[in-house]
Design a protein around this motif. Structure first.
Motif, PDB file in Angstrom:
ATOM      1  N   ARG A  61      89.341  57.465  23.274  1.00  0.00           N
ATOM      2  CA  ARG A  61      89.000  57.923  21.921  1.00  0.00           C
ATOM      3  C   ARG A  61      88.484  56.782  21.049  1.00  0.00           C
ATOM      4  O   ARG A  61      88.835  56.660  19.884  1.00  0.00           O
ATOM      5  CB  ARG A  61      90.211  58.590  21.269  1.00  0.00           C
ATOM      6  N   SER A 119      80.385  57.984  19.005  1.00  0.00           N
ATOM      7  CA  SER A 119      81.593  58.388  19.723  1.00  0.00           C
ATOM      8  C   SER A 119      81.273  58.658  21.188  1.00  0.00           C
ATOM      9  O   SER A 119      80.107  58.876  21.555  1.00  0.00           O
ATOM     10  CB  SER A 119      82.174  59.659  19.095  1.00  0.00           C
ATOM     11  N   GLU A 121      81.832  61.338  22.857  1.00  0.00           N
ATOM     12  CA  GLU A 121      81.270  62.679  22.979  1.00  0.00           C
ATOM     13  C   GLU A 121      79.807  62.704  22.569  1.00  0.00           C
ATOM     14  O   GLU A 121      78.980  63.384  23.199  1.00  0.00           O
ATOM     15  CB  GLU A 121      82.078  63.668  22.124  1.00  0.00           C
ATOM     16  N   GLU A 122      79.465  61.975  21.503  1.00  0.00           N
ATOM     17  CA  GLU A 122      78.068  61.926  21.074  1.00  0.00           C
ATOM     18  C   GLU A 122      77.196  61.238  22.113  1.00  0.00           C
ATOM     19  O   GLU A 122      76.052  61.650  22.356  1.00  0.00           O
ATOM     20  CB  GLU A 122      77.961  61.226  19.720  1.00  0.00           C
ATOM     21  N   GLN A 124      77.742  61.238  25.348  1.00  0.00           N
ATOM     22  CA  GLN A 124      77.568  62.175  26.450  1.00  0.00           C
ATOM     23  C   GLN A 124      76.596  63.287  26.077  1.00  0.00           C
ATOM     24  O   GLN A 124      75.778  63.718  26.898  1.00  0.00           O
ATOM     25  CB  GLN A 124      78.917  62.766  26.852  1.00  0.00           C
ATOM     26  N   LYS A 125      76.670  63.761  24.840  1.00  0.00           N
ATOM     27  CA  LYS A 125      75.716  64.762  24.367  1.00  0.00           C
ATOM     28  C   LYS A 125      74.285  64.244  24.477  1.00  0.00           C
ATOM     29  O   LYS A 125      73.369  64.985  24.861  1.00  0.00           O
ATOM     30  CB  LYS A 125      76.009  65.135  22.911  1.00  0.00           C
ATOM     31  N   ASP A 155      78.403  64.634  15.484  1.00  0.00           N
ATOM     32  CA  ASP A 155      79.618  65.378  15.156  1.00  0.00           C
ATOM     33  C   ASP A 155      80.003  65.158  13.703  1.00  0.00           C
ATOM     34  O   ASP A 155      79.856  64.062  13.163  1.00  0.00           O
ATOM     35  CB  ASP A 155      80.780  64.916  16.053  1.00  0.00           C
ATOM     36  N   THR A 159      86.278  62.521  17.363  1.00  0.00           N
ATOM     37  CA  THR A 159      87.209  62.331  18.456  1.00  0.00           C
ATOM     38  C   THR A 159      87.385  60.833  18.678  1.00  0.00           C
ATOM     39  O   THR A 159      88.298  60.425  19.394  1.00  0.00           O
ATOM     40  CB  THR A 159      86.692  62.994  19.741  1.00  0.00           C
TER      41      THR A 159
END
Length: 356
Positions: A61, A119, A121-122, A124-125, A155, A159
């Motif tokens: 995280r 982040s 997640e960003e 990976q997006k 986002d 996260t």
């Protein structure tokens, strides 16, 4: 839940050069008319974010501050056999959402002009979007015509705990900015302190005393250092931290635990090989409450002097805190003290106090 958690830390560093200015000397400031050594908040936050404490408590995280998202996308596509021109066009199209890009004809055309906080997640997006884009757009001109909506990559809640704590700014997409839930002051010495010069030499191990040239040092130089007890103030808006994290209480608690431990045990790593300046806080005062936060730096407007700077620094801080409480009313609903000078309190207790 208390709105604010405030940390007041005293950390004693022996000879060190934790945080240098443009001339290589320890950073400094004049406070209360007296010269002090200083460690910038930026260097503190960098040390905490990249520490083993954050890595162990926050695991996956953690975000990355980088200019190189476009390069990562480019390399990801090239490794899959995508043509160079198509990979670069795709990388620029996606990275441009995170910030202004270098010029298209620049050698490093996929780099963002400024550092962007991204982040996991960003990131990976961005890679997934790149795969989808090259699959549906057969030519470079088709990729360049694509419209990439920021919502597809960015986002609004985090996260990444460090983004939630320290915030971020995206100039071209301000709706995805993050207000920092953690404020960190520059640390300053509680007493007068100035940088000193260390004259040093290096000897050539293979030089023989029998050789005709000078048998002395092969290298001579000077490096700067300083020493002292530093006061550091940290203010955490626990409500904002929880909101930034999308209301996930477990991540908020882990973030607070990591921040408290890191602030007490981790410092900037400048010149570690020369000075081994690994110190832990000798005193930490934690405060919780809804009252307006305030630093206790003014406790040291008059520089500490005397034989026991540690004991006197603690006494000055606590005395000034009590005088503020008398003048303004109680500035905290609850307090916890870890004092390694006189004894009392533990890091585990301080973390439990911060999280509860």
């Amino acid at each position: 839940m208390a709105d604010f958690l405030q940390l007041h830390l005293l950390t004693a560093y022996g000879p060190s050069n934790l945080n240098r200015d443009d001339t290589g000397r320890p950073k400094s400031v004049v406070f209360g008319g007296a010269p002090r050594l200083r460690v910038s908040s930026q260097s503190m936050k960098r040390a905490w974010r990249t520490s083993d404490v954050f890595a162990s408590k926050l695991d996956e995280r953690l975000g990355k501050r980088t200019q190189r998202l476009g390069k990562k996308i480019h390399d990801h596509l090239v490794q899959q056999g995508i043509a160079e021109d198509k990979a670069q066009a795709t990388a620029r199209k996606i990275a441009g959402v995170f910030g202004k890009l270098k010029k298209a004809n620049a050698e490093d055309a996929t780099l963002i002009e400024q550092l962007a906080f991204i982040s996991p997640e960003e990131r990976q997006k961005a890679l997934d979007f790149a795969d989808a884009l090259v699959a549906r757009a057969p030519k470079v001109k088709d990729i360049e015509k694509e419209k990439v909506k920021p919502d597809a990559l960015l986002d609004r809640t985090d996260t990444a705990a460090d983004i939630a704590m320290f915030g971020r700014m995206l100039a071209d997409n301000p709706q995805f900015n993050r207000e920092a839930a953690v404020q960190v002051a520059h640390a300053i010495t509680t007493h007068r302190a100035v940088a000193e010069d260390d004259y040093y030499t290096a000897v050539d191990d293979l030089k023989s005393r029998d050789e005709p040239e000078d048998a002395g040092a092969a290298f001579v130089d000077v490096q700067e250092f300083g020493a002292g007890i530093f006061y550091l103030y940290v203010c955490i808006n626990r409500w904002l931290l929880l909101r930034n994290l999308g209301g996930v209480q477990s991540v908020r608690d882990a973030s607070l635990a990591a921040l408290v431990e890191a602030s007490a045990t981790v410092g900037p790593r400048g010149k570690q090989a020369s000075f081994a300046s690994r110190a832990r806080a000798i005193y930490v005062l934690g405060e919780k409450g809804t009252a307006q936060p305030r630093s206790l730096a003014a406790a040291f407007l008059k520089p500490i002097s005397g034989e026991d700077h540690g004991k006197l620094s603690v006494e000055a801080l606590e005395s000034f805190r009590d005088r503020l409480d008398t003048a303004y009313g109680s500035c905290a609903d609850d307090r916890y003290t870890m004092n390694c000078v006189t004894g009392g309190g533990t890091l585990a207790g301080l973390i439990e106090f911060a999280v509860s």
